[in-house]
Design an enzyme around this catalytic site. Structure first.
Site, PDB file in Angstrom:
ATOM      1  N   LYS A  36      12.667  19.137  53.299  1.00 50.78           N
ATOM      2  CA  LYS A  36      12.645  18.791  51.873  1.00 50.78           C
ATOM      3  C   LYS A  36      13.906  18.033  51.445  1.00 50.78           C
ATOM      4  O   LYS A  36      14.882  17.949  52.194  1.00 50.78           O
ATOM      5  CB  LYS A  36      12.465  20.072  51.059  1.00 50.78           C
ATOM      6  CG  LYS A  36      11.106  20.770  51.319  1.00 50.78           C
ATOM      7  CD  LYS A  36      10.882  21.935  50.360  1.00 50.78           C
ATOM      8  CE  LYS A  36       9.541  22.614  50.623  1.00 50.78           C
ATOM      9  NZ  LYS A  36       9.258  23.670  49.622  1.00 50.78           N
ATOM     10  N   TYR A  56       0.459  19.191  46.611  1.00 47.66           N
ATOM     11  CA  TYR A  56       0.635  20.550  46.085  1.00 47.66           C
ATOM     12  C   TYR A  56      -0.448  20.909  45.056  1.00 47.66           C
ATOM     13  O   TYR A  56      -0.244  21.793  44.223  1.00 47.66           O
ATOM     14  CB  TYR A  56       2.023  20.688  45.461  1.00 47.66           C
ATOM     15  CG  TYR A  56       3.129  20.925  46.484  1.00 47.66           C
ATOM     16  CD1 TYR A  56       3.099  22.037  47.320  1.00 47.66           C
ATOM     17  CD2 TYR A  56       4.209  20.051  46.594  1.00 47.66           C
ATOM     18  CE1 TYR A  56       4.113  22.270  48.244  1.00 47.66           C
ATOM     19  CE2 TYR A  56       5.231  20.277  47.517  1.00 47.66           C
ATOM     20  CZ  TYR A  56       5.167  21.393  48.337  1.00 47.66           C
ATOM     21  OH  TYR A  56       6.178  21.633  49.241  1.00 47.66           O
ATOM     22  N   PHE A 105       5.618  26.630  37.998  1.00 45.42           N
ATOM     23  CA  PHE A 105       6.679  25.871  38.673  1.00 45.42           C
ATOM     24  C   PHE A 105       6.208  24.505  39.166  1.00 45.42           C
ATOM     25  O   PHE A 105       6.975  23.757  39.771  1.00 45.42           O
ATOM     26  CB  PHE A 105       7.268  26.680  39.840  1.00 45.42           C
ATOM     27  CG  PHE A 105       6.261  27.085  40.912  1.00 45.42           C
ATOM     28  CD1 PHE A 105       5.856  26.189  41.892  1.00 45.42           C
ATOM     29  CD2 PHE A 105       5.744  28.382  40.949  1.00 45.42           C
ATOM     30  CE1 PHE A 105       4.946  26.552  42.876  1.00 45.42           C
ATOM     31  CE2 PHE A 105       4.833  28.764  41.932  1.00 45.42           C
ATOM     32  CZ  PHE A 105       4.435  27.840  42.901  1.00 45.42           C
ATOM     33  N   ARG A 120       6.341  29.562  60.711  1.00 40.13           N
ATOM     34  CA  ARG A 120       6.569  30.376  59.513  1.00 40.13           C
ATOM     35  C   ARG A 120       7.635  31.435  59.775  1.00 40.13           C
ATOM     36  O   ARG A 120       8.440  31.754  58.904  1.00 40.13           O
ATOM     37  CB  ARG A 120       5.260  31.008  59.037  1.00 40.13           C
ATOM     38  CG  ARG A 120       4.273  29.957  58.548  1.00 40.13           C
ATOM     39  CD  ARG A 120       2.991  30.548  58.015  1.00 40.13           C
ATOM     40  NE  ARG A 120       3.185  31.211  56.718  1.00 40.13           N
ATOM     41  CZ  ARG A 120       3.333  30.562  55.567  1.00 40.13           C
ATOM     42  NH1 ARG A 120       3.335  29.241  55.546  1.00 40.13           N
ATOM     43  NH2 ARG A 120       3.491  31.230  54.446  1.00 40.13           N
ATOM     44  N   THR A 138       9.739  32.446  51.695  1.00 42.32           N
ATOM     45  CA  THR A 138       9.804  31.336  50.730  1.00 42.32           C
ATOM     46  C   THR A 138      11.074  31.401  49.894  1.00 42.32           C
ATOM     47  O   THR A 138      11.753  30.397  49.694  1.00 42.32           O
ATOM     48  CB  THR A 138       8.570  31.385  49.786  1.00 42.32           C
ATOM     49  OG1 THR A 138       7.394  31.338  50.593  1.00 42.32           O
ATOM     50  CG2 THR A 138       8.569  30.222  48.813  1.00 42.32           C
ATOM     51  N   ARG A 179      15.559  29.210  56.203  1.00 41.63           N
ATOM     52  CA  ARG A 179      15.806  29.378  54.764  1.00 41.63           C
ATOM     53  C   ARG A 179      17.010  30.284  54.494  1.00 41.63           C
ATOM     54  O   ARG A 179      17.753  30.061  53.533  1.00 41.63           O
ATOM     55  CB  ARG A 179      14.542  29.877  54.079  1.00 41.63           C
ATOM     56  CG  ARG A 179      13.511  28.727  53.932  1.00 41.63           C
ATOM     57  CD  ARG A 179      12.172  29.237  53.592  1.00 41.63           C
ATOM     58  NE  ARG A 179      11.201  28.182  53.256  1.00 41.63           N
ATOM     59  CZ  ARG A 179       9.889  28.347  53.339  1.00 41.63           C
ATOM     60  NH1 ARG A 179       9.391  29.512  53.742  1.00 41.63           N
ATOM     61  NH2 ARG A 179       9.067  27.360  53.034  1.00 41.63           N
ATOM     62  N   ASN A 236      14.115  24.998  48.985  1.00 42.95           N
ATOM     63  CA  ASN A 236      14.132  25.943  50.107  1.00 42.95           C
ATOM     64  C   ASN A 236      13.997  25.250  51.472  1.00 42.95           C
ATOM     65  O   ASN A 236      13.524  25.823  52.444  1.00 42.95           O
ATOM     66  CB  ASN A 236      13.085  27.050  49.908  1.00 42.95           C
ATOM     67  CG  ASN A 236      11.658  26.538  49.953  1.00 42.95           C
ATOM     68  OD1 ASN A 236      11.428  25.335  49.998  1.00 42.95           O
ATOM     69  ND2 ASN A 236      10.704  27.449  49.950  1.00 42.95           N
ATOM     70  N   HIS A 257       8.954  23.103  54.290  1.00 39.15           N
ATOM     71  CA  HIS A 257       7.578  23.531  54.003  1.00 39.15           C
ATOM     72  C   HIS A 257       6.858  23.698  55.327  1.00 39.15           C
ATOM     73  O   HIS A 257       7.101  22.935  56.262  1.00 39.15           O
ATOM     74  CB  HIS A 257       6.829  22.489  53.168  1.00 39.15           C
ATOM     75  CG  HIS A 257       5.338  22.695  53.165  1.00 39.15           C
ATOM     76  ND1 HIS A 257       4.723  23.593  52.320  1.00 39.15           N
ATOM     77  CD2 HIS A 257       4.355  22.174  53.946  1.00 39.15           C
ATOM     78  CE1 HIS A 257       3.415  23.601  52.577  1.00 39.15           C
ATOM     79  NE2 HIS A 257       3.168  22.742  53.556  1.00 39.15           N
ATOM     80  N   GLU A 294      -3.253  18.990  56.009  1.00 43.30           N
ATOM     81  CA  GLU A 294      -1.937  18.455  55.629  1.00 43.30           C
ATOM     82  C   GLU A 294      -1.484  17.366  56.609  1.00 43.30           C
ATOM     83  O   GLU A 294      -0.907  16.360  56.205  1.00 43.30           O
ATOM     84  CB  GLU A 294      -0.921  19.602  55.548  1.00 43.30           C
ATOM     85  CG  GLU A 294      -1.249  20.561  54.398  1.00 43.30           C
ATOM     86  CD  GLU A 294      -0.294  21.745  54.282  1.00 43.30           C
ATOM     87  OE1 GLU A 294       0.599  21.910  55.142  1.00 43.30           O
ATOM     88  OE2 GLU A 294      -0.442  22.515  53.311  1.00 43.30           O
TER      89      GLU A 294
HETATM   90  P1  CMP Z   1       6.222  25.512  49.858  1.00 43.65           P
HETATM   91  O1  CMP Z   1       5.930  26.240  51.128  1.00 43.65           O
HETATM   92  O2  CMP Z   1       6.566  24.078  50.012  1.00 43.65           O
HETATM   93  O3  CMP Z   1       4.966  25.643  48.871  1.00 43.65           O
HETATM   94  C1  CMP Z   1       5.087  25.600  47.472  1.00 43.65           C
HETATM   95  C2  CMP Z   1       6.512  25.582  47.017  1.00 43.65           C
HETATM   96  O4  CMP Z   1       6.733  25.871  45.682  1.00 43.65           O
HETATM   97  C3  CMP Z   1       7.295  26.619  47.775  1.00 43.65           C
HETATM   98  O5  CMP Z   1       7.444  26.227  49.119  1.00 43.65           O
HETATM   99  C4  CMP Z   1       8.579  26.688  46.931  1.00 43.65           C
HETATM  100  O6  CMP Z   1       9.575  25.794  47.379  1.00 43.65           O
HETATM  101  C5  CMP Z   1       8.117  26.203  45.555  1.00 43.65           C
HETATM  102  N1  CMP Z   1       8.313  27.205  44.517  1.00 43.65           N
HETATM  103  C6  CMP Z   1       9.078  27.053  43.441  1.00 43.65           C
HETATM  104  N2  CMP Z   1       9.034  28.134  42.672  1.00 43.65           N
HETATM  105  C7  CMP Z   1       8.221  29.030  43.282  1.00 43.65           C
HETATM  106  C8  CMP Z   1       7.783  30.344  42.976  1.00 43.65           C
HETATM  107  N3  CMP Z   1       8.173  30.982  41.872  1.00 43.65           N
HETATM  108  N4  CMP Z   1       6.940  30.959  43.845  1.00 43.65           N
HETATM  109  C9  CMP Z   1       6.519  30.311  44.968  1.00 43.65           C
HETATM  110  N5  CMP Z   1       6.899  29.052  45.303  1.00 43.65           N
HETATM  111  C10 CMP Z   1       7.761  28.430  44.471  1.00 43.65           C
END
Ligand code: CMP
Length: 139
Positions: free
Chosen positions: A10, A50, A58, A86, A92, A103, A113, A116, A127
Protein backbone atom coordinates in the site's frame (compact mmCIF):
# COMPACT_ATOMS: atom_id res chain seq x y z
CA UNK A 1 -1.86 -27.43 -2.69
CA UNK A 2 0.04 -24.81 -4.65
CA UNK A 3 -2.13 -21.69 -4.79
CA UNK A 4 -1.92 -18.11 -5.94
CA UNK A 5 -2.97 -15.07 -3.97
CA UNK A 6 -3.21 -11.36 -4.72
CA UNK A 7 -1.21 -8.85 -2.70
CA UNK A 8 -0.91 -5.05 -2.59
CA UNK A 9 1.94 -3.11 -1.00
CA UNK A 10 0.00 0.00 0.00
CA UNK A 11 0.95 3.70 -0.33
CA UNK A 12 2.35 3.87 3.23
CA UNK A 13 4.80 1.11 2.28
CA UNK A 14 5.93 2.65 -1.03
CA UNK A 15 6.22 6.09 0.62
CA UNK A 16 8.62 4.72 3.27
CA UNK A 17 10.59 2.64 0.72
CA UNK A 18 9.65 -0.63 2.44
CA UNK A 19 8.75 -2.77 -0.59
CA UNK A 20 11.95 -4.82 -0.51
CA UNK A 21 11.72 -5.48 3.23
CA UNK A 22 8.12 -6.66 2.87
CA UNK A 23 8.92 -8.80 -0.16
CA UNK A 24 11.71 -10.44 1.87
CA UNK A 25 9.14 -11.45 4.52
CA UNK A 26 6.94 -12.99 1.81
CA UNK A 27 9.84 -14.83 0.16
CA UNK A 28 11.15 -16.10 3.50
CA UNK A 29 7.65 -17.52 4.09
CA UNK A 30 7.91 -19.59 0.91
CA UNK A 31 5.84 -17.27 -1.28
CA UNK A 32 7.16 -16.66 -4.79
CA UNK A 33 6.47 -13.35 -6.56
CA UNK A 34 5.21 -14.56 -9.97
CA UNK A 35 3.91 -11.14 -11.08
CA UNK A 36 4.50 -7.62 -9.79
CA UNK A 37 4.00 -4.04 -10.94
CA UNK A 38 4.02 -0.58 -9.44
CA UNK A 39 0.93 1.44 -10.37
CA UNK A 40 -0.97 4.55 -9.40
CA UNK A 41 -4.58 3.46 -8.86
CA UNK A 42 -7.34 5.74 -10.11
CA UNK A 43 -10.23 6.59 -7.79
CA UNK A 44 -12.61 4.54 -9.96
CA UNK A 45 -10.26 1.55 -9.84
CA UNK A 46 -9.90 1.73 -6.03
CA UNK A 47 -13.67 2.14 -5.57
CA UNK A 48 -14.34 -0.90 -7.74
CA UNK A 49 -11.63 -2.99 -6.08
CA UNK A 50 -13.00 -2.26 -2.59
CA UNK A 51 -16.65 -2.38 -3.77
CA UNK A 52 -17.64 -4.86 -1.03
CA UNK A 53 -16.80 -2.17 1.55
CA UNK A 54 -18.86 0.57 -0.18
CA UNK A 55 -21.36 0.83 2.71
CA UNK A 56 -18.71 0.90 5.45
CA UNK A 57 -17.97 4.15 7.23
CA UNK A 58 -14.29 3.93 6.34
CA UNK A 59 -14.86 3.49 2.57
CA UNK A 60 -14.14 7.05 1.36
CA UNK A 61 -11.05 7.40 3.56
CA UNK A 62 -9.84 3.99 2.42
CA UNK A 63 -10.19 4.89 -1.26
CA UNK A 64 -8.47 8.26 -0.73
CA UNK A 65 -5.62 6.54 1.07
CA UNK A 66 -5.20 3.88 -1.62
CA UNK A 67 -4.79 6.55 -4.31
CA UNK A 68 -2.57 8.81 -2.18
CA UNK A 69 0.55 7.34 -3.79
CA UNK A 70 1.81 4.40 -5.83
CA UNK A 71 1.08 0.83 -4.83
CA UNK A 72 2.75 -2.42 -5.84
CA UNK A 73 0.30 -5.11 -6.96
CA UNK A 74 1.54 -8.67 -6.89
CA UNK A 75 0.65 -12.28 -7.47
CA UNK A 76 2.23 -14.63 -4.93
CA UNK A 77 2.44 -18.36 -5.43
CA UNK A 78 3.16 -21.15 -2.98
CA UNK A 79 1.81 -23.92 -0.79
CA UNK A 80 -1.49 -22.67 0.74
CA UNK A 81 -0.55 -19.19 -0.49
CA UNK A 82 -3.76 -17.45 0.64
CA UNK A 83 -3.51 -18.59 4.27
CA UNK A 84 0.29 -18.37 4.39
CA UNK A 85 0.18 -14.78 3.14
CA UNK A 86 -2.51 -13.82 5.67
CA UNK A 87 -0.42 -15.39 8.42
CA UNK A 88 2.68 -13.32 7.63
CA UNK A 89 0.66 -10.12 7.05
CA UNK A 90 -0.83 -10.35 10.56
CA UNK A 91 -4.11 -8.90 11.82
CA UNK A 92 -5.75 -6.05 9.86
CA UNK A 93 -5.31 -3.74 12.84
CA UNK A 94 -1.57 -3.55 13.63
CA UNK A 95 -2.48 -3.17 17.32
CA UNK A 96 -3.67 -6.80 17.17
CA UNK A 97 -0.94 -8.15 14.89
CA UNK A 98 1.44 -10.85 16.16
CA UNK A 99 5.16 -10.31 16.61
CA UNK A 100 7.15 -10.80 13.41
CA UNK A 101 4.24 -10.09 11.06
CA UNK A 102 4.43 -7.40 8.37
CA UNK A 103 1.71 -5.30 9.97
CA UNK A 104 3.28 -5.54 13.43
CA UNK A 105 6.67 -4.53 12.05
CA UNK A 106 5.61 -1.88 9.54
CA UNK A 107 1.95 -0.80 9.63
CA UNK A 108 1.09 2.69 10.82
CA UNK A 109 -2.65 2.25 11.49
CA UNK A 110 -5.67 0.09 10.58
CA UNK A 111 -5.97 2.16 7.38
CA UNK A 112 -2.27 2.58 6.55
CA UNK A 113 -1.64 -1.09 7.25
CA UNK A 114 1.05 -1.60 4.58
CA UNK A 115 -0.42 -4.64 2.81
CA UNK A 116 -3.58 -6.16 1.38
CA UNK A 117 -4.11 -9.87 0.81
CA UNK A 118 -6.97 -11.90 -0.65
CA UNK A 119 -9.18 -13.63 1.93
CA UNK A 120 -9.98 -16.75 -0.14
CA UNK A 121 -8.76 -18.54 -3.27
CA UNK A 122 -12.00 -17.49 -5.02
CA UNK A 123 -11.43 -13.81 -4.28
CA UNK A 124 -7.75 -14.20 -5.16
CA UNK A 125 -8.70 -15.26 -8.69
CA UNK A 126 -11.07 -12.27 -9.03
CA UNK A 127 -8.53 -9.79 -7.64
CA UNK A 128 -5.66 -11.14 -9.77
CA UNK A 129 -7.77 -10.85 -12.93
CA UNK A 130 -8.61 -7.27 -11.99
CA UNK A 131 -4.96 -6.17 -12.25
CA UNK A 132 -3.10 -8.74 -14.35
CA UNK A 133 -3.36 -10.31 -17.78
CA UNK A 134 -2.56 -14.00 -17.83
CA UNK A 135 0.58 -13.32 -19.88
CA UNK A 136 1.97 -11.07 -17.10
CA UNK A 137 2.04 -13.94 -14.62
CA UNK A 138 5.12 -16.13 -14.96
CA UNK A 139 5.20 -19.03 -12.51
P1 CMP B 1 -7.62 -4.57 3.39
O1 CMP B 1 -7.22 -5.99 3.62
O2 CMP B 1 -6.94 -3.89 2.27
O3 CMP B 1 -9.21 -4.49 3.16
C1 CMP B 1 -9.97 -3.36 3.48
C2 CMP B 1 -9.18 -2.31 4.20
O4 CMP B 1 -9.91 -1.33 4.84
C3 CMP B 1 -8.36 -2.96 5.29
O5 CMP B 1 -7.33 -3.73 4.72
C4 CMP B 1 -7.94 -1.73 6.10
O6 CMP B 1 -6.71 -1.19 5.68
C5 CMP B 1 -9.03 -0.70 5.78
N1 CMP B 1 -9.76 -0.27 6.96
C6 CMP B 1 -9.81 0.98 7.40
N2 CMP B 1 -10.57 1.07 8.49
C7 CMP B 1 -11.01 -0.18 8.77
C8 CMP B 1 -11.84 -0.75 9.78
N3 CMP B 1 -12.37 0.00 10.75
N4 CMP B 1 -12.07 -2.08 9.75
C9 CMP B 1 -11.54 -2.85 8.75
N5 CMP B 1 -10.76 -2.36 7.76
C10 CMP B 1 -10.48 -1.04 7.78
Amino acid sequence: AIERTFSILKPDATRRNLTGKINAVFEDAGLRIVAQKRIQMSRAQAEAFYGVHRERGFFNDLVSFMISGPVVVQVLEGENAVARHREVMGATNPANAAEGTVRKMFAESIEANSVHGSDSPENAAIEIAYFFAGTEIVG
